[in-house]
Design an enzyme around this catalytic site. Sequence first.
Site, PDB file in Angstrom:
ATOM      1  N   HIS A 103       0.849  -1.185   0.000  1.00 43.15           N
ATOM      2  CA  HIS A 103       0.000   0.000   0.000  1.00 43.15           C
ATOM      3  C   HIS A 103       0.890   1.242   0.000  1.00 43.15           C
ATOM      4  O   HIS A 103       2.121   1.150  -0.058  1.00 43.15           O
ATOM      5  CB  HIS A 103      -0.988  -0.020   1.166  1.00 43.15           C
ATOM      6  CG  HIS A 103      -0.360  -0.107   2.527  1.00 43.15           C
ATOM      7  ND1 HIS A 103       0.384   0.907   3.088  1.00 43.15           N
ATOM      8  CD2 HIS A 103      -0.380  -1.098   3.458  1.00 43.15           C
ATOM      9  CE1 HIS A 103       0.790   0.569   4.290  1.00 43.15           C
ATOM     10  NE2 HIS A 103       0.356  -0.655   4.542  1.00 43.15           N
ATOM     11  N   HIS A 160       4.069   1.640   2.172  1.00 42.86           N
ATOM     12  CA  HIS A 160       5.300   1.001   1.698  1.00 42.86           C
ATOM     13  C   HIS A 160       5.977   1.881   0.647  1.00 42.86           C
ATOM     14  O   HIS A 160       7.201   2.046   0.642  1.00 42.86           O
ATOM     15  CB  HIS A 160       4.990  -0.372   1.093  1.00 42.86           C
ATOM     16  CG  HIS A 160       4.324  -1.321   2.042  1.00 42.86           C
ATOM     17  ND1 HIS A 160       3.061  -1.810   1.818  1.00 42.86           N
ATOM     18  CD2 HIS A 160       4.737  -1.876   3.205  1.00 42.86           C
ATOM     19  CE1 HIS A 160       2.730  -2.627   2.804  1.00 42.86           C
ATOM     20  NE2 HIS A 160       3.735  -2.682   3.668  1.00 42.86           N
ATOM     21  N   CYS A 185       1.745 -11.306  19.823  1.00 45.84           N
ATOM     22  CA  CYS A 185       0.822 -10.951  18.736  1.00 45.84           C
ATOM     23  C   CYS A 185       1.300 -11.627  17.466  1.00 45.84           C
ATOM     24  O   CYS A 185       2.409 -11.351  16.991  1.00 45.84           O
ATOM     25  CB  CYS A 185       0.771  -9.435  18.539  1.00 45.84           C
ATOM     26  SG  CYS A 185      -0.170  -8.943  17.065  1.00 45.84           S
ATOM     27  N   CYS A 224       2.041  -9.043  14.180  1.00 42.60           N
ATOM     28  CA  CYS A 224       3.325  -8.354  14.043  1.00 42.60           C
ATOM     29  C   CYS A 224       4.479  -9.197  14.565  1.00 42.60           C
ATOM     30  O   CYS A 224       5.625  -8.754  14.558  1.00 42.60           O
ATOM     31  CB  CYS A 224       3.304  -6.990  14.720  1.00 42.60           C
ATOM     32  SG  CYS A 224       2.789  -6.986  16.438  1.00 42.60           S
ATOM     33  N   CYS A 234      -3.025  -5.650  21.195  1.00 49.17           N
ATOM     34  CA  CYS A 234      -1.801  -5.234  20.528  1.00 49.17           C
ATOM     35  C   CYS A 234      -1.929  -3.782  20.088  1.00 49.17           C
ATOM     36  O   CYS A 234      -2.923  -3.414  19.438  1.00 49.17           O
ATOM     37  CB  CYS A 234      -1.539  -6.133  19.313  1.00 49.17           C
ATOM     38  SG  CYS A 234      -0.252  -5.519  18.197  1.00 49.17           S
ATOM     39  N   HIS A 285      -2.107  -3.782  16.042  1.00 53.56           N
ATOM     40  CA  HIS A 285      -3.130  -4.493  15.272  1.00 53.56           C
ATOM     41  C   HIS A 285      -4.485  -4.606  15.962  1.00 53.56           C
ATOM     42  O   HIS A 285      -5.450  -5.089  15.371  1.00 53.56           O
ATOM     43  CB  HIS A 285      -2.625  -5.893  14.899  1.00 53.56           C
ATOM     44  CG  HIS A 285      -1.459  -5.864  13.972  1.00 53.56           C
ATOM     45  ND1 HIS A 285      -0.148  -5.915  14.403  1.00 53.56           N
ATOM     46  CD2 HIS A 285      -1.401  -5.741  12.619  1.00 53.56           C
ATOM     47  CE1 HIS A 285       0.661  -5.840  13.367  1.00 53.56           C
ATOM     48  NE2 HIS A 285      -0.057  -5.728  12.276  1.00 53.56           N
ATOM     49  N   LYS A 288      -4.180   5.639  11.117  1.00 51.64           N
ATOM     50  CA  LYS A 288      -3.161   4.916  10.361  1.00 51.64           C
ATOM     51  C   LYS A 288      -3.834   4.021   9.342  1.00 51.64           C
ATOM     52  O   LYS A 288      -4.854   3.383   9.627  1.00 51.64           O
ATOM     53  CB  LYS A 288      -2.301   4.071  11.304  1.00 51.64           C
ATOM     54  CG  LYS A 288      -1.212   3.284  10.589  1.00 51.64           C
ATOM     55  CD  LYS A 288      -0.534   2.296  11.519  1.00 51.64           C
ATOM     56  CE  LYS A 288       0.484   1.457  10.762  1.00 51.64           C
ATOM     57  NZ  LYS A 288       1.060   0.376  11.577  1.00 51.64           N
ATOM     58  N   LYS A 301      -5.196  -2.511   6.400  1.00 51.05           N
ATOM     59  CA  LYS A 301      -6.097  -3.381   5.644  1.00 51.05           C
ATOM     60  C   LYS A 301      -7.341  -3.699   6.472  1.00 51.05           C
ATOM     61  O   LYS A 301      -8.461  -3.745   5.949  1.00 51.05           O
ATOM     62  CB  LYS A 301      -5.384  -4.686   5.274  1.00 51.05           C
ATOM     63  CG  LYS A 301      -4.277  -4.520   4.250  1.00 51.05           C
ATOM     64  CD  LYS A 301      -4.810  -4.540   2.842  1.00 51.05           C
ATOM     65  CE  LYS A 301      -3.669  -4.523   1.822  1.00 51.05           C
ATOM     66  NZ  LYS A 301      -4.159  -4.497   0.442  1.00 51.05           N
TER      67      LYS A 301
END
Length: 505
Positions: free
Chosen positions: A17, A20, A125, A128, A142, A145, A294, A297
């Site tokens: 995405h 990156h 987790c 990650c 977490c 996430h 942030k 997905k």
Amino acid sequence: MTFYVTTPIYYVNATPHVGHAYTTIAADILARHRRQRGEETFFLTGTDEHGSNIARVAEEAGLEPKEFVDRNAAKFLEMTRRINVSNDFFIRTTDDRHEALVEEFLQRIYDAGEIYEGVYAGLYCSRCESFYTEAELVDGRCPQHGIVPEYVEEKNYFFRLSAYQDRLLELYDRNPEFVLPKFRANEARSFIEQGLDDISVSRATQRWGVSVPWDPDQVVYVWVDALINYWSALAFAREGEDLRPSLWPEVRHLLAKDILKFNCVIWPALLMGAGITVPKQLFVHGYLLMNDRKMSKSVGNVIDPLELIDVYGVDPVRYYLFRAASFGQDGNISVEGLHQRYERELGNDLGNLLSRTTAMIARYRDGVLPVASGTQELAAELDGLPPRLVERLDAYDLTGALDEIWEVVRSLNRHVEQNAPWELAKDDARAADLDRVLFDLADGLRVLAVVLSPFLPETGPQILAALGQDASLDWSGAHSGGTRAADGIEPAQPLFPRVDAPAAV
């Protein structure tokens, strides 16, 4: 001078995405700029392909892990091509050569007595692949996430991270610019000062990873495996050469703030344990946000950079990411914001400046660019720009560098309005003044083409071609008065053609 810059290697459990692309483009801007300055430059990016999360997602997709990572790694390779980055190597952690060097690296630490066997029990987790204390969780979840971590208990091998607390503090004290920006260094230092626990460097219940060299029943913890890429890639990135002796001492890591602990604390300690020099510098940037959240997905607010490129082209996307958000800080982005910058700054400020300049040369001078003595004040402004940009870019201030450049873009546009070449063209007695103004504009645009090319690698050469100038983008050409005479200049095609804002991207 040498300059070695890395991005984090991206986890291939999902497709790329815009986050990156953000770090990768930042590294590319810095690498292109350093090459302009004649420095030996190496730019590394790649993919992180081991770990339990990969194995789980592959199984859910009905694929073997290797088949799954091959498919997703190809998508990240495609992203690097589409965002037009100039990386010298793309590393994959499933490369046999990397895996062998991970084993060598870990064996060094083990032989030094810095790894021991123990039992890990704690919260983990799987998304990650990180361990957390109760204090680090947010409402029991977490912090990255938002899922409840699972309790894990297993035999592992541990690295004596706690023994490196004083050495890490000394490193930070000795080198105040080891981590930038400064507030990120303070964050890392605070984490160290609170006390360091030994960390597990292996997993007994996983199989998708690099084998622990002295105990094949365990695999190397994916984060340790991933970090070593920065060092291992140099051993085989260029056929027949080991680049580590020349490049490793000059390595600069770019990373997002969510992996600060791994890169700014654990990584230098691991290097110390292996007897390897720590990185020269690490720069930690913030998040790209949508509506102050942030991109994720799971949240469903991810922007696909390739879809943006399909609509606007690659250079406008590269430009927008570093105009909209100050590099180093969190910043909100949106498709609407990109469209506005595209029209106002790229289309009107820069594109229209080139169109007007070439059209006036074609109309008033039959396509012949005259060589004249430029305006002294404008020449001083152009000559003052490169050193300011060097200072900005050496400090990773990519957004500030664009601000400096755009001040000159606006200054050239004011120069057009203040001197009104269309009025000068009506008076033959002012032919020398018209020549001077047209030269000023062409000369300024040529300098802009050079300094903008790391940000806009397609646009810079297009500007030079439209002005009939040499294609060289060397930094030595970024000064006033270097524009040569040219003929056959025609009104330039729009650098940034009008596009309709998409309803959704």
